[in-house]
Design a protein around this motif. Structure first.
Motif, PDB file in Angstrom:
ATOM      1  N   PRO A   1      43.774   8.090  -5.562  1.00  0.00           N
ATOM      2  CA  PRO A   1      42.389   8.257  -6.020  1.00  0.00           C
ATOM      3  C   PRO A   1      41.556   8.974  -4.951  1.00  0.00           C
ATOM      4  CG  PRO A   1      42.799   5.986  -5.397  1.00  0.00           C
ATOM      5  CD  PRO A   1      44.123   6.699  -5.341  1.00  0.00           C
ATOM      6  N   VAL A   2      40.752   9.885  -5.422  1.00  0.00           N
ATOM      7  CA  VAL A   2      39.888  10.642  -4.525  1.00  0.00           C
ATOM      8  C   VAL A   2      38.600   9.859  -4.325  1.00  0.00           C
ATOM      9  CG1 VAL A   2      38.658  12.806  -4.197  1.00  0.00           C
ATOM     10  CG2 VAL A   2      40.874  12.802  -5.339  1.00  0.00           C
ATOM     11  N   ARG A   3      38.287   9.583  -3.065  1.00  0.00           N
ATOM     12  CA  ARG A   3      37.069   8.828  -2.759  1.00  0.00           C
ATOM     13  C   ARG A   3      35.941   9.817  -2.520  1.00  0.00           C
ATOM     14  NH1 ARG A   3      34.492   7.150   1.966  1.00  0.00           N
ATOM     15  NH2 ARG A   3      33.221   5.315   1.661  1.00  0.00           N
ATOM     16  N   THR A   4      34.891   9.661  -3.251  1.00  0.00           N
ATOM     17  CA  THR A   4      33.730  10.530  -3.054  1.00  0.00           C
ATOM     18  C   THR A   4      32.763   9.846  -2.091  1.00  0.00           C
ATOM     19  OG1 THR A   4      32.629   9.582  -4.960  1.00  0.00           O
ATOM     20  CG2 THR A   4      33.958  11.555  -5.342  1.00  0.00           C
ATOM     21  N   LEU A   5      32.112  10.663  -1.300  1.00  0.00           N
ATOM     22  CA  LEU A   5      31.158  10.144  -0.325  1.00  0.00           C
ATOM     23  C   LEU A   5      29.763  10.100  -0.933  1.00  0.00           C
ATOM     24  CD1 LEU A   5      32.301  12.130   2.820  1.00  0.00           C
ATOM     25  CD2 LEU A   5      32.810   9.768   2.263  1.00  0.00           C
TER      26      LEU A   5
ATOM     27  N   GLU B   1      26.093   9.230   3.357  1.00  0.00           N
ATOM     28  CA  GLU B   1      27.227   9.444   4.259  1.00  0.00           C
ATOM     29  C   GLU B   1      27.387  10.926   4.601  1.00  0.00           C
ATOM     30  OE1 GLU B   1      30.372   5.931   3.247  1.00  0.00           O
ATOM     31  OE2 GLU B   1      30.162   7.541   1.771  1.00  0.00           O
TER      32      GLU B   1
END
Length: 105
Positions: free
Chosen positions: A40-44, A48
């Protein structure tokens, strides 16, 4: 997949010949069957991202300062910059008589 399957696959590759070819085809089929899942791609969050941008700008400023200091030191050591000449000798004080070069009055 258990360790038995890995041992069988390793034996098939090492064995060579028809077993090696069969093992290669089996391994290719097996890897096609295994489902590869994308992590899974973690978005900031925007806060942040702003914090990271501020950190990068701060580091960039520090690198520019260090680069300027290094350039100055290189020019100073290399001789392209000459340090200022030391100040000349002070004259005699007004309440003291003048002395000659040998230190006598």
């Amino acid at each position: 997949m258990g360790p038995e399957l890995w041992i069988i696959l390793a034996a098939a590759f090492v064995g060579g010949g028809a077993i090696g070819s069969g093992g290669t085809l089996f391994a290719q089929w097996l890897f096609k069957q295994i489902e590869t899942r994308e992590p899974p791609v973690r978005t900031l969050a925007s806060a942040e991202v702003d914090l990271l941008r501020a950190d990068i700008q701060d580091m960039t400023r520090h690198v520019h300062n260090l680069d300027a200091r290094l350039d100055f030191q290189e020019r100073l050591i290399g001789g392209s910059l000459t340090p200022p000449a030391p100040p000349g000798r002070l004259g005699p004080r007004e309440d003291e008589p003048a002395r000659g070069p040998d230190g006598t009055t």
